[in-house]
Design an enzyme around this catalytic site. Structure first.
Site, PDB file in Angstrom:
ATOM      1  N   ALA A 194      -4.879  -3.241   5.412  1.00  0.00           N
ATOM      2  CA  ALA A 194      -6.268  -2.873   5.701  1.00  0.00           C
ATOM      3  C   ALA A 194      -7.130  -3.065   4.464  1.00  0.00           C
ATOM      4  O   ALA A 194      -6.650  -3.009   3.334  1.00  0.00           O
ATOM      5  CB  ALA A 194      -6.364  -1.420   6.172  1.00  0.00           C
ATOM      6  N   TYR A 195      -8.406  -3.277   4.718  1.00  0.00           N
ATOM      7  CA  TYR A 195      -9.422  -3.244   3.667  1.00  0.00           C
ATOM      8  C   TYR A 195      -9.880  -1.794   3.594  1.00  0.00           C
ATOM      9  O   TYR A 195     -10.547  -1.298   4.498  1.00  0.00           O
ATOM     10  CB  TYR A 195     -10.582  -4.171   4.041  1.00  0.00           C
ATOM     11  CG  TYR A 195     -11.644  -4.312   2.961  1.00  0.00           C
ATOM     12  CD1 TYR A 195     -12.511  -3.257   2.679  1.00  0.00           C
ATOM     13  CD2 TYR A 195     -11.798  -5.489   2.246  1.00  0.00           C
ATOM     14  CE1 TYR A 195     -13.476  -3.366   1.691  1.00  0.00           C
ATOM     15  CE2 TYR A 195     -12.765  -5.613   1.273  1.00  0.00           C
ATOM     16  CZ  TYR A 195     -13.593  -4.552   1.004  1.00  0.00           C
ATOM     17  OH  TYR A 195     -14.558  -4.662   0.036  1.00  0.00           O
ATOM     18  N   THR A 196      -9.492  -1.085   2.533  1.00  0.00           N
ATOM     19  CA  THR A 196      -9.723   0.363   2.470  1.00  0.00           C
ATOM     20  C   THR A 196     -10.732   0.789   1.407  1.00  0.00           C
ATOM     21  O   THR A 196     -10.923   1.990   1.199  1.00  0.00           O
ATOM     22  CB  THR A 196      -8.396   1.097   2.216  1.00  0.00           C
ATOM     23  OG1 THR A 196      -7.813   0.617   0.990  1.00  0.00           O
ATOM     24  CG2 THR A 196      -7.420   0.888   3.361  1.00  0.00           C
ATOM     25  N   GLY A 251       0.810  -1.205   0.000  1.00  0.00           N
ATOM     26  CA  GLY A 251       0.000   0.000   0.000  1.00  0.00           C
ATOM     27  C   GLY A 251       0.848   1.262   0.000  1.00  0.00           C
ATOM     28  O   GLY A 251       2.082   1.211  -0.039  1.00  0.00           O
ATOM     29  N   GLN A 252       0.174   2.417   0.064  1.00  0.00           N
ATOM     30  CA  GLN A 252       0.900   3.691   0.030  1.00  0.00           C
ATOM     31  C   GLN A 252       1.875   3.812   1.199  1.00  0.00           C
ATOM     32  O   GLN A 252       3.057   4.131   1.011  1.00  0.00           O
ATOM     33  CB  GLN A 252      -0.085   4.862   0.099  1.00  0.00           C
ATOM     34  CG  GLN A 252      -0.968   5.042  -1.111  1.00  0.00           C
ATOM     35  CD  GLN A 252      -1.747   6.343  -1.002  1.00  0.00           C
ATOM     36  OE1 GLN A 252      -1.240   7.420  -1.303  1.00  0.00           O
ATOM     37  NE2 GLN A 252      -2.998   6.256  -0.555  1.00  0.00           N
ATOM     38  N   TRP A 287      -6.996  10.881   4.979  1.00  0.00           N
ATOM     39  CA  TRP A 287      -6.769  11.534   3.682  1.00  0.00           C
ATOM     40  C   TRP A 287      -5.335  11.307   3.182  1.00  0.00           C
ATOM     41  O   TRP A 287      -4.624  12.248   2.811  1.00  0.00           O
ATOM     42  CB  TRP A 287      -7.074  13.027   3.783  1.00  0.00           C
ATOM     43  CG  TRP A 287      -8.509  13.372   4.072  1.00  0.00           C
ATOM     44  CD1 TRP A 287      -9.461  12.598   4.680  1.00  0.00           C
ATOM     45  CD2 TRP A 287      -9.166  14.616   3.774  1.00  0.00           C
ATOM     46  NE1 TRP A 287     -10.655  13.266   4.775  1.00  0.00           N
ATOM     47  CE2 TRP A 287     -10.507  14.516   4.231  1.00  0.00           C
ATOM     48  CE3 TRP A 287      -8.747  15.804   3.183  1.00  0.00           C
ATOM     49  CZ2 TRP A 287     -11.428  15.549   4.094  1.00  0.00           C
ATOM     50  CZ3 TRP A 287      -9.665  16.837   3.064  1.00  0.00           C
ATOM     51  CH2 TRP A 287     -11.001  16.706   3.503  1.00  0.00           C
ATOM     52  N   LYS A 324     -12.594  -0.988  11.474  1.00  0.00           N
ATOM     53  CA  LYS A 324     -11.333  -0.409  11.946  1.00  0.00           C
ATOM     54  C   LYS A 324     -11.385  -0.126  13.451  1.00  0.00           C
ATOM     55  O   LYS A 324     -10.382  -0.303  14.158  1.00  0.00           O
ATOM     56  CB  LYS A 324     -11.028   0.867  11.168  1.00  0.00           C
ATOM     57  CG  LYS A 324     -10.662   0.638   9.702  1.00  0.00           C
ATOM     58  CD  LYS A 324      -9.359  -0.133   9.537  1.00  0.00           C
ATOM     59  CE  LYS A 324      -8.156   0.695   9.888  1.00  0.00           C
ATOM     60  NZ  LYS A 324      -6.878  -0.041   9.667  1.00  0.00           N
ATOM     61  N   TYR A 343     -16.651   0.061   7.057  1.00  0.00           N
ATOM     62  CA  TYR A 343     -15.201   0.295   7.131  1.00  0.00           C
ATOM     63  C   TYR A 343     -14.822   0.871   8.496  1.00  0.00           C
ATOM     64  O   TYR A 343     -13.919   0.354   9.176  1.00  0.00           O
ATOM     65  CB  TYR A 343     -14.782   1.245   6.013  1.00  0.00           C
ATOM     66  CG  TYR A 343     -13.368   1.761   6.137  1.00  0.00           C
ATOM     67  CD1 TYR A 343     -12.274   0.915   6.002  1.00  0.00           C
ATOM     68  CD2 TYR A 343     -13.118   3.111   6.400  1.00  0.00           C
ATOM     69  CE1 TYR A 343     -10.976   1.393   6.125  1.00  0.00           C
ATOM     70  CE2 TYR A 343     -11.830   3.599   6.516  1.00  0.00           C
ATOM     71  CZ  TYR A 343     -10.763   2.736   6.380  1.00  0.00           C
ATOM     72  OH  TYR A 343      -9.481   3.216   6.506  1.00  0.00           O
TER      73      TYR A 343
END
Length: 298
Positions: free
Chosen positions: A62-64, A12-13, A152, A131, A127
């Site tokens: 994570a499931y985002t 991921g990012q 964000w 979390k 979501y």
């Protein structure tokens, strides 16, 4: 002996930034691919944590897909709640600290000003609820934890708001963006730096503070304001820039409800770890420099 750090969610990012950052001498990071380690498999997680004498584990997996989660409840809960529970249990057994990334979506967005870390959680989406459950699992299972909420998140990597705005600006003559949701844009690179600092502190100092923290870049804006900042930055770099018109959330309905207020206070992060996030505008400039190039000289 090298500090060996295990990173989950390396694709991921934030995981990408963690894996590529310069950690300094004596630190080795390992970020197994999703295919190599299924974090929703309790036995696999236990084996991975027991494999080496890790000094810390950082969980960014994570499931985002916020809207998709409304129809894939089980998948969201497995990755966002069960996986952190498995990780917290395995790290607790091994006496290893865990740093777990969470989200502004644990709040309902009805509050005024920036949310403190101890504000009541009231998620309004699958979501957000999943979390919040993951946070609770980490807090109650491993006493040596840092739950780090963010919001964000953007970067030069993967799909995110900055890259989407630049792509749409290349295709359209104007953009319409929601202007009644407020929050704090956050650089994945800046977040990764904070997570690394927290993980190393927990690894080196048994008395390091455990708890819940917020890490976002300084300053707040709306999605429309953020988009305008992106367009201004693109224009300064000689890239295509188009006007951004504000619209209300009601004009852009989504399956999952978004918090109207996602501002997060970073006060406890600064108090506990001395981390003072820079303004989101400065972080955005760095991202645009990587995506487009440096700003043109006036």
């Amino acid at each position: 002996m090298a500090h060996e750090i295990l990173i989950l969610g390396g694709g991921g990012q934030v995981g990408t930034e963690l894996a590529r950052r310069a950690w300094g001498p004596g630190v080795a990071v390992h970020a197994p691919a999703r295919a190599a380690l299924d974090v929703t498999d309790e036995a696999a997680v236990a084996a991975a944590v027991a494999e080496r004498p890790w000094r810390a584990v950082i969980n960014t997996a994570a499931y985002t897909a916020v809207d998709k989660a409304e129809g894939e409840v089980g998948a969201a809960w497995r990755l966002n709640a069960l996986a952190p529970a498995y990780l917290a249990a395995a790290t607790a057994r091994a006496g290893i600290p865990i740093v777990h990334v969470s989200t502004d979506y644990v709040f309902d967005g009805s509050g005024e000003g920036a949310y403190a870390t101890d504000a009541p959680v009231r998620p309004t989406s699958v979501y957000g609820a999943s979390k919040a459950a993951g946070e609770l699992a980490v807090r109650t299972t491993n006493p040596r934890h840092a739950v780090v909420r963010t919001a964000w998140v953007v970067s030069p990597h993967r799909a995110n708001f900055v890259k989407t705005m630049l792509r749409l600006a290349a295709e359209r003559d104007r953009l319409t963006v929601v202007d009644d949701q407020r929050g704090c844009p956050t650089s994945a690179g800046d977040l990764a730096a904070a997570l690394a600092a927290i993980a190393l502190r927990l690894a080196e100092d048994p008395g390091a503070p455990a708890g819940t923290y917020h890490c976002v870049n300084a300053g707040a804006t709306t999605w429309c304001g953020f988009a305008r900042g992106i367009m201004a930055g693109a224009q300064a770099r000689g890239a295509r820039s188009v006007p951004v018109e504000p619209i209300p959330t009601s004009a852009f309905p989504t399956p999952a409800r978004r918090p109207a207020n996602s501002e997060l206070s970073t006060e406890t992060l600064t108090q506990a770890f001395g981390i003072v996030p820079r303004p989101w505008t400065a972080a955005l400039d760095d991202i645009l420099d990587q995506l487009i190039g440096p700003a043109k000289q006036a």
